[in-house]
Structures are given as structure tokens and as C-alpha cells.
Design a protein around this motif. Structure first.
Motif, PDB file in Angstrom:
ATOM      1  N   ASN A 100      53.362  90.394  26.015  1.00 50.65           N
ATOM      2  CA  ASN A 100      52.371  89.433  26.487  1.00 50.65           C
ATOM      3  C   ASN A 100      53.030  88.127  26.870  1.00 50.65           C
ATOM      4  O   ASN A 100      53.958  87.680  26.236  1.00 50.65           O
ATOM      5  CB  ASN A 100      51.362  89.184  25.363  1.00 50.65           C
ATOM      6  N   SER A 146      42.061  95.452  23.710  1.00 51.91           N
ATOM      7  CA  SER A 146      41.398  94.317  24.346  1.00 51.91           C
ATOM      8  C   SER A 146      41.288  93.092  23.443  1.00 51.91           C
ATOM      9  O   SER A 146      41.015  91.999  23.908  1.00 51.91           O
ATOM     10  CB  SER A 146      40.017  94.742  24.851  1.00 51.91           C
ATOM     11  N   LEU A 193      33.741  87.880  25.935  1.00 55.97           N
ATOM     12  CA  LEU A 193      34.147  86.961  27.007  1.00 55.97           C
ATOM     13  C   LEU A 193      33.630  87.323  28.401  1.00 55.97           C
ATOM     14  O   LEU A 193      33.037  86.482  29.075  1.00 55.97           O
ATOM     15  CB  LEU A 193      35.678  86.821  27.021  1.00 55.97           C
ATOM     16  N   LEU A 210      31.051  84.912  30.564  1.00 59.20           N
ATOM     17  CA  LEU A 210      31.397  84.295  31.858  1.00 59.20           C
ATOM     18  C   LEU A 210      30.314  84.604  32.888  1.00 59.20           C
ATOM     19  O   LEU A 210      29.829  83.715  33.607  1.00 59.20           O
ATOM     20  CB  LEU A 210      32.743  84.831  32.361  1.00 59.20           C
ATOM     21  N   LEU A 211      29.927  85.883  32.956  1.00 55.28           N
ATOM     22  CA  LEU A 211      28.933  86.291  33.948  1.00 55.28           C
ATOM     23  C   LEU A 211      27.576  85.661  33.642  1.00 55.28           C
ATOM     24  O   LEU A 211      26.891  85.162  34.542  1.00 55.28           O
ATOM     25  CB  LEU A 211      28.828  87.819  33.964  1.00 55.28           C
ATOM     26  N   GLN A 244      23.531  79.417  35.992  1.00 55.46           N
ATOM     27  CA  GLN A 244      23.635  78.328  36.978  1.00 55.46           C
ATOM     28  C   GLN A 244      23.098  78.789  38.332  1.00 55.46           C
ATOM     29  O   GLN A 244      22.322  78.090  38.980  1.00 55.46           O
ATOM     30  CB  GLN A 244      25.099  77.893  37.093  1.00 55.46           C
ATOM     31  N   GLU A 245      23.469  80.010  38.723  1.00 53.08           N
ATOM     32  CA  GLU A 245      23.069  80.547  40.018  1.00 53.08           C
ATOM     33  C   GLU A 245      21.547  80.603  40.139  1.00 53.08           C
ATOM     34  O   GLU A 245      20.977  80.258  41.174  1.00 53.08           O
ATOM     35  CB  GLU A 245      23.646  81.954  40.137  1.00 53.08           C
ATOM     36  N   ASP A 255      39.653  80.660  27.285  1.00 52.20           N
ATOM     37  CA  ASP A 255      39.517  81.070  28.683  1.00 52.20           C
ATOM     38  C   ASP A 255      38.105  80.859  29.212  1.00 52.20           C
ATOM     39  O   ASP A 255      37.893  80.775  30.424  1.00 52.20           O
ATOM     40  CB  ASP A 255      39.884  82.554  28.858  1.00 52.20           C
ATOM     41  N   SER A 278      38.011  79.113  32.683  1.00 51.38           N
ATOM     42  CA  SER A 278      37.499  79.902  33.809  1.00 51.38           C
ATOM     43  C   SER A 278      36.279  79.251  34.450  1.00 51.38           C
ATOM     44  O   SER A 278      36.136  79.251  35.665  1.00 51.38           O
ATOM     45  CB  SER A 278      37.085  81.293  33.341  1.00 51.38           C
ATOM     46  N   LYS A 285      30.790  74.402  34.623  1.00 55.26           N
ATOM     47  CA  LYS A 285      29.627  75.226  34.259  1.00 55.26           C
ATOM     48  C   LYS A 285      29.529  75.421  32.750  1.00 55.26           C
ATOM     49  O   LYS A 285      28.469  75.721  32.217  1.00 55.26           O
ATOM     50  CB  LYS A 285      29.735  76.597  34.933  1.00 55.26           C
ATOM     51  N   GLY A 332      46.952  90.577  30.371  1.00 52.73           N
ATOM     52  CA  GLY A 332      46.294  90.382  29.079  1.00 52.73           C
ATOM     53  C   GLY A 332      44.910  91.006  29.074  1.00 52.73           C
ATOM     54  O   GLY A 332      44.453  91.551  30.081  1.00 52.73           O
ATOM     55  N   GLY A 333      44.250  90.932  27.931  1.00 53.62           N
ATOM     56  CA  GLY A 333      42.966  91.609  27.798  1.00 53.62           C
ATOM     57  C   GLY A 333      41.771  90.741  28.158  1.00 53.62           C
ATOM     58  O   GLY A 333      40.647  91.226  28.189  1.00 53.62           O
ATOM     59  N   ASP A 334      41.998  89.467  28.406  1.00 56.86           N
ATOM     60  CA  ASP A 334      40.863  88.570  28.632  1.00 56.86           C
ATOM     61  C   ASP A 334      40.356  88.596  30.067  1.00 56.86           C
ATOM     62  O   ASP A 334      41.077  88.941  30.986  1.00 56.86           O
ATOM     63  CB  ASP A 334      41.232  87.138  28.256  1.00 56.86           C
ATOM     64  N   SER A 335      39.097  88.199  30.223  1.00 52.04           N
ATOM     65  CA  SER A 335      38.486  88.175  31.550  1.00 52.04           C
ATOM     66  C   SER A 335      38.769  86.844  32.242  1.00 52.04           C
ATOM     67  O   SER A 335      38.902  85.823  31.578  1.00 52.04           O
ATOM     68  CB  SER A 335      36.982  88.325  31.424  1.00 52.04           C
ATOM     69  N   MET A 336      38.814  86.883  33.551  1.00 47.21           N
ATOM     70  CA  MET A 336      39.036  85.662  34.321  1.00 47.21           C
ATOM     71  C   MET A 336      38.005  85.581  35.444  1.00 47.21           C
ATOM     72  O   MET A 336      37.708  86.584  36.075  1.00 47.21           O
ATOM     73  CB  MET A 336      40.437  85.670  34.920  1.00 47.21           C
ATOM     74  N   GLN A 337      37.487  84.391  35.658  1.00 46.83           N
ATOM     75  CA  GLN A 337      36.475  84.211  36.702  1.00 46.83           C
ATOM     76  C   GLN A 337      37.057  83.307  37.795  1.00 46.83           C
ATOM     77  O   GLN A 337      37.530  82.208  37.503  1.00 46.83           O
ATOM     78  CB  GLN A 337      35.237  83.556  36.094  1.00 46.83           C
ATOM     79  N   ASN A 380      36.721  80.737  40.708  1.00 47.22           N
ATOM     80  CA  ASN A 380      35.714  79.793  41.195  1.00 47.22           C
ATOM     81  C   ASN A 380      35.903  79.573  42.691  1.00 47.22           C
ATOM     82  O   ASN A 380      36.741  78.805  43.109  1.00 47.22           O
ATOM     83  CB  ASN A 380      35.830  78.460  40.444  1.00 47.22           C
ATOM     84  N   THR A 432      30.736  80.617  44.928  1.00 43.85           N
ATOM     85  CA  THR A 432      30.241  81.051  43.616  1.00 43.85           C
ATOM     86  C   THR A 432      29.132  80.131  43.115  1.00 43.85           C
ATOM     87  O   THR A 432      29.281  78.908  43.132  1.00 43.85           O
ATOM     88  CB  THR A 432      31.405  81.095  42.593  1.00 43.85           C
ATOM     89  N   GLY A 433      28.043  80.731  42.697  1.00 42.87           N
ATOM     90  CA  GLY A 433      26.947  79.958  42.108  1.00 42.87           C
ATOM     91  C   GLY A 433      25.980  79.373  43.123  1.00 42.87           C
ATOM     92  O   GLY A 433      24.954  78.817  42.749  1.00 42.87           O
ATOM     93  N   TYR A 483      32.008  88.208  40.089  1.00 41.95           N
ATOM     94  CA  TYR A 483      32.143  88.969  38.850  1.00 41.95           C
ATOM     95  C   TYR A 483      33.509  88.707  38.211  1.00 41.95           C
ATOM     96  O   TYR A 483      34.509  88.655  38.915  1.00 41.95           O
ATOM     97  CB  TYR A 483      31.985  90.464  39.159  1.00 41.95           C
ATOM     98  N   PRO A 484      33.550  88.530  36.870  1.00 38.83           N
ATOM     99  CA  PRO A 484      34.847  88.259  36.225  1.00 38.83           C
ATOM    100  C   PRO A 484      35.800  89.461  36.302  1.00 38.83           C
ATOM    101  O   PRO A 484      35.346  90.606  36.268  1.00 38.83           O
ATOM    102  CB  PRO A 484      34.491  87.961  34.766  1.00 38.83           C
TER     103      PRO A 484
END
Lengths: 450, 292
Positions: free
Chosen positions: A28, A70, A269, A273-274, A280-281, A299, A303, A307, B119-124, B126, B130-131, B215-216
Motif C-alpha cells: 500500500n 476492503s 465510505l 460519498l454517493l 446536494q443534487e 477520504d 473527496s 459538500k 487501495g480499498g477506499d472509494s474516491m469521488q 468533482n 457534478t451535483g 458515482y464514486p
């Protein structure tokens, strides 16, 4: 040419297969791992299949965390905290055992209850001299491994699992949970909503739930749902979804149409995020009161940026609360930020507290005998805020009790509480019991005004 | 009533995107009889590619769709030419079981590699879109989903006309109907297979960029969408582009109406029930005229 290309492609595939076998802790490249020490100077670490025979000058502690899968990032944060504690407070070993050095034997739960059961049985079988185990992360994993520890009479200090059912068994003798349980959070949430009602100056009585569909979401929904209904509030939206949802528009439209006052969420997570983006949307101004989860992962803020502002969340830990505990704690946090390039999280505090409680018990037991360590854990009564076990959590103390004082659970820390945080200027701010807008931002601007 | 109408709007827009993801899977199955289990993992890889194009290179998310489509076209062509075709020829005239197993393994490898690198985390991401929303009376229309729907619709229809009207398209259809006779008629089967896989992934590349706009991204994102894709392919008929479009929109609407009427978990259950019922009573798909 075709042959060469085919061979290259096959080689690439092979490399990928081998790469996927590399343990995540080494592969990692997140900021914390890149700066984290590979092994703490205070503790030597054995491999999974380590076979060193324990001697009187070493004390063996098992560590069960998700190093891959995960939740690998969470496991990494907890391990970093464990290493840091050992480096800071156990570099001279256990005094009552003549300075015996602590040796960690690690097992990877991968975040799966089935894997965790096998790994714990292996850990116990291969290490008859191990005095106890610290871990795991996730309630499901904890619930599946507690019976193994109990059956083998191995002292087990729970690191990060908040569901009540983990400790809901009268026969639990060897397992101890120094950190909070969901029932505590439910009570704190009701108090907090009452506080929001005062701040808003309106009748604040319609509560919504948008929770994921596993044990965690169900325990949040049931625990907090019952508590808010008992306090005279009404649950107007009760939505469950499978983790990794593709869209939240139906839930959000329901929140809007029912005039919900606050929405309580239990989301990991990706879903957090979604959900926030779509709130907001769809211009849904219902305040989010999260039950930790994805909302506490750094994150989330990086991310979402703006918001994420004003979102409130429960937590077992508040980063800026650490500064108020003691000067030592304040210094520790500053050093952590400087060394790892990021702030402490709830997971840091979970890892730190659990290993500190285990080490404290071994020190008091003055023996490597598991029964003696269990008795020392049961007799734990830490109330001095300068004690290293209380350095990060901000609890009044650590004392294990069973029965009515701890919601009918066993070996639960009576002092473990939750805190409320709000994201302000991209940082998690401690807002428990806040009565004015210098601390808590509420009511906050609508999406259209931001 | 308002809630249901809003759900239909949301469902149609989301369904269009689902359809564009599923159409590649349907094409690969229709032409080559390949069930591409790596479809979801390849979607995830495309999403990471677009995500970094958008966040690191600062490229507009819709421009990234063109780049992702080109890149995935190349990946599809090479994958088919150098790996999959080898397995298909060994299988001769039987159903390509080894290919199915291979794509399943490939999917796992791609997902594991993504976990190691990202990595295992989600990323969004911008993006400037978006939004943003469009208000139509009281109805809220997500701008990113509307754009995604239009692009997905255009891409899917373009693929449909390509298959119906061009020489290569005719060859694709002929091969899908009977690969032995198509070969006897002088169609280069290997080339056609490469084109089919390349087109399948190119349209997936477009979909992955469209998804990034709302979508993330995470290493497990493919699982969710590939599951839905299988439902859509079965619903619309294996190999039918228009069937896929209809299936996708239907899945989107059922999901949103179910979510509004009950909750999201029950909506997912309804989708799987539909999947089972279609397989039992109309296995060739809704638009198929075949006799069951």
C-alpha cells in the motif's frame, strides 16, 4: 512478433497474480504507510508462521486485524497506533516481568468472519505461550471470534467493534471491550437531537433512517430508533439498502416529501460519498447525523470538499478533544500529525486503547499466565487521565462491568462514551453538548445558499 | 404520485447508463458466446482511468470518455487477439467454457491489482457538472445523469446502426448466427471476434467515464454493475442491442419505483425475482421472437 507479444501479455498477467499475493501492508502506498515505521522498535514482529518459542524475556501478544481486503486501510491505521503505543510506552518492556519485551504475532482477518475464525484458531494453536489477543475490527468479525477466545481461555481485548451483540453473552469471561457500544451511542444521539431542537427553536421530531442492510445498519436502526421513539419522536423514513448502492434518489425524495428533520445514517465510505452528493443534487436540506462509518474516513472530506461541510457524526473519538485531555495527549497528537502527515482517527484511538489496556493488565498480573492476565483485566480500574490508556479517548476511566450498568452486556467499559463531531472547514470539530454557534454550526445554510 | 413520477424520471436516466454498460456484455455473448465475467472489473479499470484523467490531467470528464473508449477499444482488440482467441480455437465448436473460466480469473486479477495500487477506499471525482440539476417544474433532473443518458443512448444506437448497416456489422451478425457457415462464406472469424470484443470494451469505456461524473470509484464498483448487466442482458435478449436498451431502462424504473414503494433492498430483490422469472418463462429475452 505475435509470439513475443503473447509472451509479454502472459508475463504481465503472471506479475499481476504475484503482485496480488503481496501483503497489502507492504504494497500500500497511502501516506500513513509510507511514513510509518516498518516495525516498532519496542516490539519485534513475527511472521504469520513465526515459530519462535516464547521465553521469559519476551511476552507474546496476538494481533488480529484486516491487513488485506476492503478494510485494509483501517487495519493499517490500528496497527500504526499499536506500534506507536509500544514504541512510546513499552520500549523498556514489561517492568513486572523483568523488562520482558513484547513480541507481536499477527494474523490477517481480511475483514471476513470465516477467515478470522480460522486465523484465531491457528494463532492459538501455534502460540501456546501467547498471553492474549488484541483485535479485531468489525462487529461481525468480533462476534465470530469471541467464542474461540472463550473456548480456549485466551484473554481478548476488543479493538474496534461497537455492536452490542458482540458482548451480549453472560458466559463471556475472557473478552473485554474498553471502547464504546451502540447502546451508548443511541442514548447520546437522543440527547444530541434534543440539543439540536433547542438550537433550531422548532419542533424537531421527525427522524429518518437511511442505513445499510447488514448487522451494523440494523443495530443502528433498532438501537437509535427505539431510543428516539421512547423520547417522543417519530420515525418518518426507514430505508435500508445493500452496501454499494447505485442510487439514493428514492430515499432522498422520501426524506424531502415527509419533511424529515434529521436523517441518521449507517453507511460505509462509497455509500456515504454517493448519499451526500445526491443530497446536494436533489437540494435535500435535511441535516445528516451519521453513525460514523464512511463519514469518519478522511477520504470522505477530501473527496467531497465543501459538500461535506456541516455534516454531523457520532464517533468514539474526537481529534481536537485529544488536545483537551492532557498536555501529553496534545503533544502526542502533534507528533502523530508531523510524523504520519495526517490527523489521528477513531481507528488510531481504538488501536491505541486496546493495546494499552492489554499491556496494563500484563504489567499488573506480573505473570504470563493467561488466567492471571484475565484476572488483571477484570480488575482494571483506570481513572487517572494521565494514564496512557486514556491518552486518546477522553473517557473518564476504564473499568469493566457486566449486567444492568452496561445494558446487560459483559465485560464492557462503564466509562466508554461517544462524542459528536461536525465537519467545519474540512476538519472534524468536537461539538458534544455545544450550546451556541461558536462551536456548532446549526442551523446551517441550505444547499441553494452555499 | 409526484414521488412516483420523479422515480420514473430517475429510473429512466439511470437505466440508460445501465444499458450502455450491459450492451458490451450482450455483444460479446451474442457474437462469440463468451460470458465475460471480467466485464465489471474492466468497467472498474475504465473508471480509474477516467478518474485520473479528470483529477490528475484535468481533462473534461466527457472528453475523457472519448480517450477511455479508444483505450478500451485497443485493450479489447489485443485481449481477444492474443489471449481469448487462443482459448476459443482450442475449444473448437463447443461452448467456450475455458474462456468463461479465464475471464473470471482475469476479473479477480484486475480487482486485486486495483486494490494494491489504489487501495480499498472509494474516491469521488468533482467535475464541473457534478451535483448540478435542472428543474422541470417541481421535478429535479440530475444534469450528469441526463448527459450520461443522452451519450449512452447515442452510443448504444450508434452501435445498433453499425451492426445493422455496415459490412462489418453484417459479418458480426452472421458470425453470431452461425460461426461455421459464416467462416465458409469467407468471413475472417478471428478479425470479427477482435472487433466485437473491441467494440464491447469501447462502449464500456464510454460508460465508465459517464459513471465517474456521478458515482464514486472503488475497486469493488464493478461487482454491482456487472450483476445488473447480467439481469439486463437476460431481460433484453442475449446479443440484442435494442433489447439491452429496453432492459436497462426497465431495470432502472423497477429499481426506483420499488425503492419508492418499499425500500432499496426490496427493489433489488424485485430485480432478482424478475431475473429468475424471465429465465424460467422467456429465456430468450423480452424482445425475442424465438419460440421458447
Amino acid at each position: 512478433m505475435k509470439k513475443v507479444l503473447s509472451i509479454i501479455l502472459v508475463l504481465v498477467l503472471f506479475i499481476c497474480v504475484f503482485a496480488s499475493c503481496v501483503p497489502v501492508e507492504n504494497a500500500n502506498s497511502s501516506p500513513s504507510s509510507s511514513t510509518a515505521p516498518e516495525t516498532s522498535p519496542a516490539a519485534s514482529v513475527e511472521n504469520k508462521n513465526g515459530s519462535s518459542s516464547g521465553s521469559s524475556d519476551t511476552v507474546k501478544i496476538g494481533i488480529m486485524l484486516p491487513y488485506t481486503g476492503s478494510s485494509a486501510k483501517t487495519g493499517e491505521l490500528m496497527q500504526t497506533a499499536i506500534d506507536l503505543y509500544l514504541e512510546k510506552y513499552q520500549s523498556n518492556g514489561i517492568d513486572s516481568l523483568g523488562g520482558a519485551k513484547i513480541v507481536l504475532v499477527k494474523a490477517d482477518t481480511t475483514g471476513s468472519p470465516e477467515v478470522a475464525i480460522t486465523e484465531m484458531e491457528r494463532l492459538i494453536a501455534e502460540n501456546p505461550d501467547m498471553v492474549g489477543i488484541v483485535g479485531p475490527y468489525q462487529s461481525g468479525v468480533a462476534a465470530s471470534t469471541v467464542p474461540i477466545a472463550e473456548k480456549n481461555s485466551v484473554p481478548y481485548v476488543i479493538t474496534g467493534a461497537t455492536s452490542d451483540y458482540v458482548m451480549d453473552d453472560d458466559n463471556i469471561k475472557y473478552t473485554f471491550r474498553p471502547t464504546l457500544t451502540n447502546s451508548v451511542i443511541a442514548i447520546d444521539v437522543v440527547k444530541f437531537i434534543a440539543n439540536l431542537r433547542t438550537l433550531a427553536g422548532t419542533d424537531f421530531a421527525k427522524i429518518g433512517f437511511v442505513c445499510e442492510a447488514t448487522d451494523w445498519g440494523a443495530s443502528v436502526r433498532n438501537g437509535i430508533g427505539k431510543a428516539v421513539e421512547a423520547a417522543g419522536m417519530t420515525v418518518v423514513v426507514d430505508e435500508t439498502f445493500d452496501t454499494g448502492a447505485s442510487d439514493f434518489s428514492s430515499s432522498i425524495n422520501k426524506l424531502k416529501s415527509t419533511g424529515c428533520d434529521v436523517v441518521v445514517t449507517a453507511q460505509y465510505l462509497a455509500d456515504s460519498l454517493l448519499f451526500t452528493s445526491q443530497m446536494q443534487e436533489y437540494n435535500c436540506d435535511v441535516p445528516i447525523l451519521a453513525h460514523g462509518g464512511g463519514y469518519l474516513v478522511s477520504d470522505y472530506v477530501t473527496s467531497l470538499g465543501n459538500k461535506a461541510e456541516y455534516v454531523m457524526t457520532t464517533s468514539g473519538f474526537g481529534p481536537d478533544l485529544v488536545d483537551q485531555i492532557s498536555d501529553t495527549s496534545k503533544q502526542l497528537r502533534a507528533e502523530y500529525i508531523q510524523r504520519f502527515g495526517e490527523d489521528m482517527t477513531e481507528y488510531t484511538a481504538f488501536g491505541w486503547t486496546s493495546i494499552a489496556v492489554m499491556c496494563d493488565a500484563i504489567e499488573r498480573a506480573g505473570s504470563q499466565d493467561r488466567e492471571a492476565v484475565r484476572e488483571a483485566l477484570a480488575a482494571t480500574n483506570i481513572t487517572d487521565t494521565n494514564h496512557p490508556a486514556l491518552a486518546l479517548m477522553g473517557y473518564k476511566g476504564i473499568k469493566f462491568e457486566s449486567g444492568d450498568s452496561v445494558f446487560g452486556l459483559s465485560n464492557q467499559n462503564i466509562y466508554a462514551t461517544s462524542v459528536m463531531l461536525q465537519i467545519q472547514d474540512g476538519k472534524y470539530k468536537y461539538i458534544t453538548g455545544a450550546a451556541d454557534d461558536s462551536i456548532i454550526k446549526f442551523p446551517f445554510p441550505k444547499w441553494s445558499e452555499r | 404520485m409526484f414521488l412516483y413520477l420523479q422515480s420514473i424520471i430517475d429510473g429512466v436516466l439511470l437505466g440508460g447508463v445501465y444499458a450502455s454498460i450491459a450492451v458490451g456484455l450482450s455483444l460479446a455473448f451474442g457474437v462469440m458466446r463468451i460470458i465475460n465475467w471480467a466485464h465489471g472489473a474492466l468497467l472498474m479499470a475504465g473508471m480509474y482511468f477516467s478518474y485520473y484523467l479528470v483529477t490528475l490531467a484535468g481533462i473534461d470528464v466527457y472528453v475523457s470518455a472519448i480517450i477511455a473508449a479508444a483505450a478500451m477499444f485497443a485493450v479489447g482488440y489485443l485481449l481477444q487477439k492474443h489471449l481469448l482467441h487462443r482459448l476459443i480455437t482450442k475449444e473448437k465448436e463447443r461452448e467456450p467454457i475455458n474462456v468463461l473460466l479465464f475471464t473470471s480469473g482475469l476479473g479477480t486479477v484486475i480487482t486485486s491489482v486495483a486494490l494494491i495500487f489504489f487501495g480499498g477506499d472509494s474516491m469521488q471525482a468533482n467535475t464541473p457538472y457534478t451535483g448540478k440539476t435542472i428543474l422541470a417544474g417541481d421535478f429535479i433532473i440530475s444534469q450528469t445523469k441526463l448527459i450520461a443518458f443522452i451519450i449512452a443512448l447515442v452510443a448504444t444506437l450508434a452501435l445498433y446502426f453499425f451492426i445493422q448497416r455496415t459490412e462489418t456489422g453484417r459479418a458480426l451478425r452472421a458470425t453470431s448466427q452461425n460461426r461455421v457457415i459464416a467462416r465458409l462464406m469467407g468471413i475472417n472469424e478471428k478479425r470479427i471476434y477482435c472487433v466485437a470484443m473491441a467494440l464491447s470494451l469501447a462502449i464500456l469505456g464510454i460508460s465508465s467515464s459517464l459513471l465517474v461524473s456521478f458515482y464514486p470509484v472503488s475497486n469493488t464498483v464493478g461487482v454491482l454493475f456487472s450483476f445488473k448487466s447480467f439481469i439486463i442482458v437476460v431481460l433484453g435478449g442475449k446479443g440484442s442491442v435494442l433489447g439491452c436498451l429496453l432492459g436497462g431502462i426497465l431495470v432502472g424504473i423497477i429499481e426506483k419505483i420499488g425503492g419508492t414503494m418499499f425500500n432499496d433492498s426490496i427493489a433489488q430483490l424485485m430485480l432478482f425475482l424478475l431475473f429468475v422469472l424471465i429465465l424460467l418463462f422467456k429465456p430468450s429475452g423480452l424482445l425475442s421472437k424465438e419460440k421458447e
